[in-house]
Scaffold this active site. Structure first.
Site, PDB file in Angstrom:
ATOM      1  N   TYR A  35      -9.301  17.038  12.923  1.00  0.00           N
ATOM      2  CA  TYR A  35      -9.633  17.197  11.516  1.00  0.00           C
ATOM      3  C   TYR A  35      -9.210  18.638  10.812  1.00  0.00           C
ATOM      4  O   TYR A  35      -8.592  19.281  11.647  1.00  0.00           O
ATOM      5  CB  TYR A  35     -11.384  17.149  11.830  1.00  0.00           C
ATOM      6  CG  TYR A  35     -11.945  18.499  12.448  1.00  0.00           C
ATOM      7  CD1 TYR A  35     -11.665  18.589  13.672  1.00  0.00           C
ATOM      8  CD2 TYR A  35     -12.469  19.374  11.616  1.00  0.00           C
ATOM      9  CE1 TYR A  35     -12.196  19.779  14.526  1.00  0.00           C
ATOM     10  CE2 TYR A  35     -13.079  20.366  12.052  1.00  0.00           C
ATOM     11  CZ  TYR A  35     -12.945  20.776  13.374  1.00  0.00           C
ATOM     12  OH  TYR A  35     -13.407  21.830  14.069  1.00  0.00           O
TER      13      TYR A  35
ATOM     14  N   LYS B 165      -6.851  21.263  16.539  1.00  0.00           N
ATOM     15  CA  LYS B 165      -8.333  21.022  16.018  1.00  0.00           C
ATOM     16  C   LYS B 165      -8.666  19.599  16.214  1.00  0.00           C
ATOM     17  O   LYS B 165      -8.812  18.650  15.527  1.00  0.00           O
ATOM     18  CB  LYS B 165      -8.101  21.446  14.454  1.00  0.00           C
ATOM     19  CG  LYS B 165      -9.468  21.974  13.582  1.00  0.00           C
ATOM     20  CD  LYS B 165      -9.175  22.546  12.449  1.00  0.00           C
ATOM     21  CE  LYS B 165     -10.455  22.737  11.600  1.00  0.00           C
ATOM     22  NZ  LYS B 165     -11.379  23.717  12.245  1.00  0.00           N
TER      23      LYS B 165
ATOM     24  N   GLU C  60     -12.169  33.984  20.538  1.00  0.00           N
ATOM     25  CA  GLU C  60     -12.561  33.808  18.977  1.00  0.00           C
ATOM     26  C   GLU C  60     -14.168  33.430  19.003  1.00  0.00           C
ATOM     27  O   GLU C  60     -15.018  33.602  19.990  1.00  0.00           O
ATOM     28  CB  GLU C  60     -11.911  32.791  18.296  1.00  0.00           C
ATOM     29  CG  GLU C  60     -12.001  31.478  18.993  1.00  0.00           C
ATOM     30  CD  GLU C  60     -11.109  30.235  18.531  1.00  0.00           C
ATOM     31  OE1 GLU C  60     -10.702  30.267  17.415  1.00  0.00           O
ATOM     32  OE2 GLU C  60     -10.591  29.279  19.033  1.00  0.00           O
TER      33      GLU C  60
ATOM     34  N   LEU D 200      -7.708  28.757  17.861  1.00  0.00           N
ATOM     35  CA  LEU D 200      -7.537  28.117  16.864  1.00  0.00           C
ATOM     36  C   LEU D 200      -6.815  29.003  15.673  1.00  0.00           C
ATOM     37  O   LEU D 200      -7.120  30.141  15.556  1.00  0.00           O
ATOM     38  CB  LEU D 200      -8.699  27.533  16.008  1.00  0.00           C
ATOM     39  CG  LEU D 200      -8.107  26.464  14.806  1.00  0.00           C
ATOM     40  CD1 LEU D 200      -7.670  25.101  15.485  1.00  0.00           C
ATOM     41  CD2 LEU D 200      -9.131  26.417  13.720  1.00  0.00           C
TER      42      LEU D 200
HETATM   43  N1  PLP Z   1     -11.784  29.096  15.049  1.00  0.00           N
HETATM   44  C1  PLP Z   1     -12.466  27.900  15.359  1.00  0.00           C
HETATM   45  C2  PLP Z   1     -12.896  27.489  16.757  1.00  0.00           C
HETATM   46  C3  PLP Z   1     -12.652  27.040  14.212  1.00  0.00           C
HETATM   47  O1  PLP Z   1     -13.439  25.806  14.148  1.00  0.00           O
HETATM   48  C4  PLP Z   1     -12.572  27.722  12.860  1.00  0.00           C
HETATM   49  C5  PLP Z   1     -12.660  26.812  11.693  1.00  0.00           C
HETATM   50  O2  PLP Z   1     -13.391  25.711  11.848  1.00  0.00           O
HETATM   51  C6  PLP Z   1     -11.713  28.683  12.889  1.00  0.00           C
HETATM   52  C7  PLP Z   1     -11.356  29.453  13.907  1.00  0.00           C
HETATM   53  C8  PLP Z   1     -11.415  29.324  11.439  1.00  0.00           C
HETATM   54  O3  PLP Z   1     -10.407  28.457  11.011  1.00  0.00           O
HETATM   55  P1  PLP Z   1     -10.030  28.446   9.283  1.00  0.00           P
HETATM   56  O4  PLP Z   1      -9.687  29.713   8.891  1.00  0.00           O
HETATM   57  O5  PLP Z   1      -8.692  27.858   9.251  1.00  0.00           O
HETATM   58  O6  PLP Z   1     -11.164  28.035   8.736  1.00  0.00           O
END
Ligand code: PLP
Length: 291
Positions: free
Chosen positions: A35, A148, A180, A204
């Site tokens: 997603y 993701k 994270e 991620l």
């Molecule tokens: N880390 C995780 C586990 C996430 O689910 C998300 C966003 O949903 C992020 C980091 C941040 O990602 P982004 O900056 O692409 O929204």
């Protein structure tokens, strides 16, 4: 937060009240899918290329064929905003699963299921201005967090624990090393430098994270992609997190202990301003106005 009426599917646009899902669906039964959550400001996508590139990377990593090429994805996402007449701040949730088929662990011989919808999303202005509290939790996820994927059970359990402790997020760590948060990337500022976990399989690769790297460079703030520890977190000058939902969010308390004076730090505020300029949302930057 209102979901807009027309949902994009592989069979065209469908009214949200008429969209049904089969009970034998790979996403539902196995979390067998991927997603994206894409931010929209004033009716325009923000960091769209980054999200589409990551979507294709995630798909390749789980051997899933995206039913469209990248150009078609851009075109369909533009149509989604047009048909729903989106003009404000919102987000798109897009998901692709391996399809509908009789339950069997082995990949089915079916077409993937694709859908995307738009949901209004006001900016979290109070939190952006005042900062948020977080907790720390052991990172219990698998080794491929760069994908993701729809498998979010450890993430939602960590976030729920945060909520039950009246906190906004959970910072995750593998033993002493911070990775994270449950749905965002995390950073510390120490002696004028920003530190964040490197882009390995254990996090991620956030789209806002990659934007923050550029913004920090423009602001002449060194950003070092090096894992920091729980102890570093406790002694940091500033702590913040980033995501498409939360933008650049100051963290003012960790495990119910204040970070320094309990106020958003100066480097974090500079990055927030730079983010707002980049996203062309500074005109609604009430977060920085002195009340
Ligand atoms: N880390 C995780 C586990 C996430 O689910 C998300 C966003 O949903 C992020 C980091 C941040 O990602 P982004 O900056 O692409 O929204």
């Amino acid at each position: 937060m209102t979901v807009h009426r027309k949902i994009l599917t592989q069979h065209g646009f469908v009214d949200k009240d008429l969209l049904t899902y089969p009970y034998e669906e790979r996403g539902l039964q196995f979390g067998d899918g991927i997603y994206e959550v894409i931010r929209i400001y004033h009716g325009d996508y923000y960091l769209l290329t980054e999200h589409v590139e990551r979507l294709f990377r995630s798909a390749a990593a789980i051997k899933l064929t995206v039913p469209y090429n990248k150009e078609q994805v851009y075109h369909k996402l533009a149509e989604l905003l047009e048909i729903n007449d989106v003009k404000g701040d919102a987000k798109v949730y897009l998901q692709i699963t391996r399809g509908s088929a009789a339950r069997d662990h082995v990949f089915p011989d079916t077409e993937p299921n694709f859908y995307a919808y738009v949901q209004d999303l006001p900016r979290p202005l109070t939190e952006l201005k005042n900062g948020v509290s977080v907790i720390t939790q052991e990172d219990e996820r698998w080794q491929n967090c760069y994908i993701k994927s729809l498998n979010l059970l450890p993430n939602i359990l960590a976030k729920q624990e945060a909520k039950e402790q009246n906190c906004f997020e959970a910072i995750l760590h593998r033993k002493e090393k911070v990775t994270e948060c449950s749905s965002s990337n995390v950073y510390i500022v120490k002696d004028g430098k920003i530190y964040t976990h490197p882009e390995t399989n254990n996090i991620l690769h956030g789209c806002v994270r990659s934007k923050v790297k550029t913004l920090a460079q423009n602001l002449n703030i060194p950003l070092i992609e090096e894992a920091f520890t729980l102890e570093d977190l406790q002694t940091a000058d500033e702590v913040f997190l980033t995501s498409s939902n939360a933008e650049v969010m100051p963290i003012i308390s960790i495990d119910h202990k204040q970070v320094q004076d309990g106020k958003p730090g100066t480097k974090t505020i500079s990055l927030q301003k730079a983010y707002e300029q980049d996203a062309k949302i500074e005109q609604d930057a009430s977060i920085f106005q002195v009340q």
